[in-house]
Design a protein around this motif. Structure first.
Motif, mmCIF file in Angstrom:
data_model
loop_
_atom_site.group_PDB
_atom_site.id
_atom_site.type_symbol
_atom_site.label_atom_id
_atom_site.label_comp_id
_atom_site.label_asym_id
_atom_site.label_seq_id
_atom_site.Cartn_x
_atom_site.Cartn_y
_atom_site.Cartn_z
ATOM 1 N N ALA A 6 25.664 -5.090 43.135
ATOM 2 C CA ALA A 6 26.439 -4.915 44.362
ATOM 3 C C ALA A 6 27.943 -5.021 44.105
ATOM 4 C CB ALA A 6 26.011 -5.954 45.395
ATOM 5 N N ARG A 7 28.329 -5.957 43.229
ATOM 6 C CA ARG A 7 29.758 -6.144 42.934
ATOM 7 C C ARG A 7 29.967 -6.085 41.416
ATOM 8 N NH1 ARG A 7 32.812 -10.156 46.721
ATOM 9 N NH2 ARG A 7 34.373 -9.200 45.426
ATOM 10 N N PRO A 8 30.104 -4.894 40.877
ATOM 11 C CA PRO A 8 30.245 -4.778 39.426
ATOM 12 C C PRO A 8 31.560 -5.371 38.927
ATOM 13 C CG PRO A 8 30.597 -2.659 40.467
ATOM 14 C CD PRO A 8 30.161 -3.610 41.549
ATOM 15 N N ARG A 9 31.509 -5.874 37.706
ATOM 16 C CA ARG A 9 32.722 -6.389 37.079
ATOM 17 C C ARG A 9 33.632 -5.213 36.738
ATOM 18 N NH1 ARG A 9 29.961 -9.988 32.467
ATOM 19 N NH2 ARG A 9 29.286 -7.902 32.008
ATOM 20 N N THR A 10 34.891 -5.527 36.467
ATOM 21 C CA THR A 10 35.845 -4.488 36.087
ATOM 22 C C THR A 10 35.518 -3.922 34.717
ATOM 23 O OG1 THR A 10 37.528 -5.657 37.341
ATOM 24 C CG2 THR A 10 38.304 -4.002 35.795
ATOM 25 N N ARG A 11 35.089 -4.806 33.803
ATOM 26 C CA ARG A 11 34.793 -4.396 32.440
ATOM 27 C C ARG A 11 33.502 -5.054 31.959
ATOM 28 N NH1 ARG A 11 40.084 -5.441 32.851
ATOM 29 N NH2 ARG A 11 41.506 -3.765 32.335
ATOM 30 N N TYR A 12 32.820 -4.352 31.094
ATOM 31 C CA TYR A 12 31.629 -4.879 30.442
ATOM 32 C C TYR A 12 31.808 -4.721 28.941
ATOM 33 C CZ TYR A 12 29.238 -4.915 34.951
ATOM 34 O OH TYR A 12 28.879 -5.180 36.242
ATOM 35 N N ALA A 13 31.701 -5.811 28.207
ATOM 36 C CA ALA A 13 31.783 -5.751 26.749
ATOM 37 C C ALA A 13 30.397 -5.468 26.205
ATOM 38 C CB ALA A 13 32.319 -7.060 26.196
ATOM 39 N N VAL A 14 30.266 -4.347 25.542
ATOM 40 C CA VAL A 14 28.991 -3.973 24.943
ATOM 41 C C VAL A 14 29.190 -4.072 23.438
ATOM 42 C CG1 VAL A 14 27.212 -2.203 24.793
ATOM 43 C CG2 VAL A 14 28.623 -2.371 26.844
ATOM 44 N N LEU A 15 28.788 -5.213 22.878
ATOM 45 C CA LEU A 15 29.022 -5.433 21.457
ATOM 46 C C LEU A 15 28.067 -6.451 20.884
ATOM 47 C CD1 LEU A 15 30.730 -8.352 21.563
ATOM 48 C CD2 LEU A 15 32.535 -6.788 22.191
ATOM 49 N N ASN A 16 27.924 -6.385 19.574
ATOM 50 C CA ASN A 16 27.150 -7.388 18.851
ATOM 51 C C ASN A 16 28.041 -8.596 18.620
ATOM 52 O OD1 ASN A 16 24.714 -6.014 18.498
ATOM 53 N ND2 ASN A 16 25.512 -4.894 16.745
ATOM 54 N N GLY A 17 27.454 -9.752 18.510
ATOM 55 C CA GLY A 17 28.227 -10.946 18.197
ATOM 56 C C GLY A 17 29.275 -11.246 19.252
ATOM 57 N N LYS A 18 28.857 -11.308 20.498
ATOM 58 C CA LYS A 18 29.805 -11.490 21.601
ATOM 59 C C LYS A 18 30.675 -12.725 21.411
ATOM 60 C CE LYS A 18 30.163 -11.658 26.598
ATOM 61 N NZ LYS A 18 29.483 -11.635 27.867
ATOM 62 N N PHE A 19 30.102 -13.822 20.914
ATOM 63 C CA PHE A 19 30.901 -15.039 20.758
ATOM 64 C C PHE A 19 32.048 -14.821 19.782
ATOM 65 C CE2 PHE A 19 31.995 -19.039 18.667
ATOM 66 C CZ PHE A 19 32.420 -19.765 19.777
ATOM 67 N N LEU A 20 31.740 -14.294 18.591
ATOM 68 C CA LEU A 20 32.789 -14.109 17.580
ATOM 69 C C LEU A 20 33.739 -12.961 17.903
ATOM 70 C CD1 LEU A 20 30.893 -14.665 14.219
ATOM 71 C CD2 LEU A 20 32.576 -16.148 15.283
ATOM 72 N N ASN A 21 33.252 -11.938 18.570
ATOM 73 C CA ASN A 21 34.064 -10.752 18.806
ATOM 74 C C ASN A 21 34.739 -10.697 20.167
ATOM 75 O OD1 ASN A 21 33.620 -9.431 16.281
ATOM 76 N ND2 ASN A 21 31.525 -9.087 16.942
ATOM 77 N N ALA A 22 34.370 -11.547 21.084
ATOM 78 C CA ALA A 22 34.995 -11.516 22.411
ATOM 79 C C ALA A 22 35.358 -12.911 22.907
ATOM 80 C CB ALA A 22 34.078 -10.825 23.415
ATOM 81 N N THR A 23 34.386 -13.821 22.939
ATOM 82 C CA THR A 23 34.630 -15.143 23.506
ATOM 83 C C THR A 23 35.649 -15.934 22.695
ATOM 84 O OG1 THR A 23 32.388 -15.159 24.375
ATOM 85 C CG2 THR A 23 33.537 -17.268 24.299
ATOM 86 N N LEU A 24 35.403 -16.107 21.405
ATOM 87 C CA LEU A 24 36.302 -16.900 20.569
ATOM 88 C C LEU A 24 37.726 -16.348 20.561
ATOM 89 C CD1 LEU A 24 36.548 -19.386 18.784
ATOM 90 C CD2 LEU A 24 35.853 -17.966 16.839
ATOM 91 N N PRO A 25 37.932 -15.044 20.339
ATOM 92 C CA PRO A 25 39.303 -14.532 20.379
ATOM 93 C C PRO A 25 39.996 -14.765 21.724
ATOM 94 C CG PRO A 25 37.888 -12.941 19.315
ATOM 95 C CD PRO A 25 36.994 -14.020 19.874
ATOM 96 N N SER A 26 39.240 -14.778 22.809
ATOM 97 C CA SER A 26 39.869 -15.006 24.120
ATOM 98 C C SER A 26 40.285 -16.458 24.305
ATOM 99 C CB SER A 26 38.926 -14.582 25.244
ATOM 100 O OG SER A 26 37.866 -15.515 25.385
ATOM 101 N N LEU A 27 39.692 -17.369 23.528
ATOM 102 C CA LEU A 27 40.033 -18.792 23.632
ATOM 103 C C LEU A 27 41.158 -19.204 22.684
ATOM 104 C CD1 LEU A 27 36.395 -20.224 23.767
ATOM 105 C CD2 LEU A 27 37.972 -19.884 25.684
ATOM 106 N N LEU A 28 41.390 -18.416 21.648
ATOM 107 C CA LEU A 28 42.411 -18.740 20.657
ATOM 108 C C LEU A 28 43.753 -18.132 21.039
ATOM 109 C CD1 LEU A 28 40.397 -18.028 17.387
ATOM 110 C CD2 LEU A 28 40.999 -20.264 18.317
ATOM 111 N N PRO A 29 44.844 -18.732 20.563
ATOM 112 C CA PRO A 29 46.157 -18.113 20.795
ATOM 113 C C PRO A 29 46.199 -16.711 20.164
ATOM 114 C CG PRO A 29 46.409 -20.358 19.975
ATOM 115 C CD PRO A 29 44.951 -20.014 19.866
ATOM 116 N N ALA A 30 46.863 -15.788 20.832
ATOM 117 C CA ALA A 30 46.909 -14.392 20.377
ATOM 118 C C ALA A 30 47.469 -14.279 18.957
ATOM 119 C CB ALA A 30 47.745 -13.560 21.340
ATOM 120 N N ARG A 31 48.458 -15.084 18.620
ATOM 121 C CA ARG A 31 49.043 -15.003 17.274
ATOM 122 C C ARG A 31 48.032 -15.416 16.202
ATOM 123 N NH1 ARG A 31 54.672 -14.121 17.005
ATOM 124 N NH2 ARG A 31 55.619 -14.244 19.052
#
Length: 86
Positions: free
Chosen positions: A46-71
Motif C-alpha cells: 500500500a505504501r511502497p518505499r522510495t528505494r529498494y536495495a536488491v543486493l547480496n550481503g545487505k549488511f556489508l554492502n548497504a547497512t554498514l556503509p550507512s552507519l560509518l562516516p562517509a570518508r
C-alpha cells in the motif's frame, strides 16, 4: 569501450582492479526471480518505499556503509581499488 588512454597512467591499475572486481561480483549476481520478487513487492504494498536495495550481503554492502562516516567508506573503497596505500 576502449580505455587505451589509461595505459601507463596512474589510473591503469585502479581501473584494472575495479573492472576485475565488477566482473567477479557480476558473476555472483542475483537471479532474475529475486529481482522480480522485490519489484512485485514494491508494486503490491500500500505504501511502497522510495528505494529498494536488491543486493547480496545487505549488511556489508548497504547497512554498514550507512552507519560509518562517509570518508571511512571512501577510504575503504580507495584502498580496495589501489588508489590509497594499505
Amino acid at each position: 569501450m576502449p580505455l587505451d588512454h589509461l595505459v601507463a597512467t596512474i589510473w591503469e591499475e585502479p581501473y584494472k582492479s575495479f573492472r576485475a572486481y565488477m566482473i567477479s561480483e557480476g558473476r555472483k549476481g542475483l537471479e532474475p526471480e529475486d529481482v522480480g520478487a522485490v519489484i512485485v513487492k514494491a508494486l503490491e504494498v500500500a505504501r511502497p518505499r522510495t528505494r529498494y536495495a536488491v543486493l547480496n550481503g545487505k549488511f556489508l554492502n548497504a547497512t554498514l556503509p550507512s552507519l560509518l562516516p562517509a570518508r571511512w567508506v571512501d577510504r575503504m573503497i580507495g584502498r580496495q581499488l589501489g588508489l590509497l596505500r594499505p
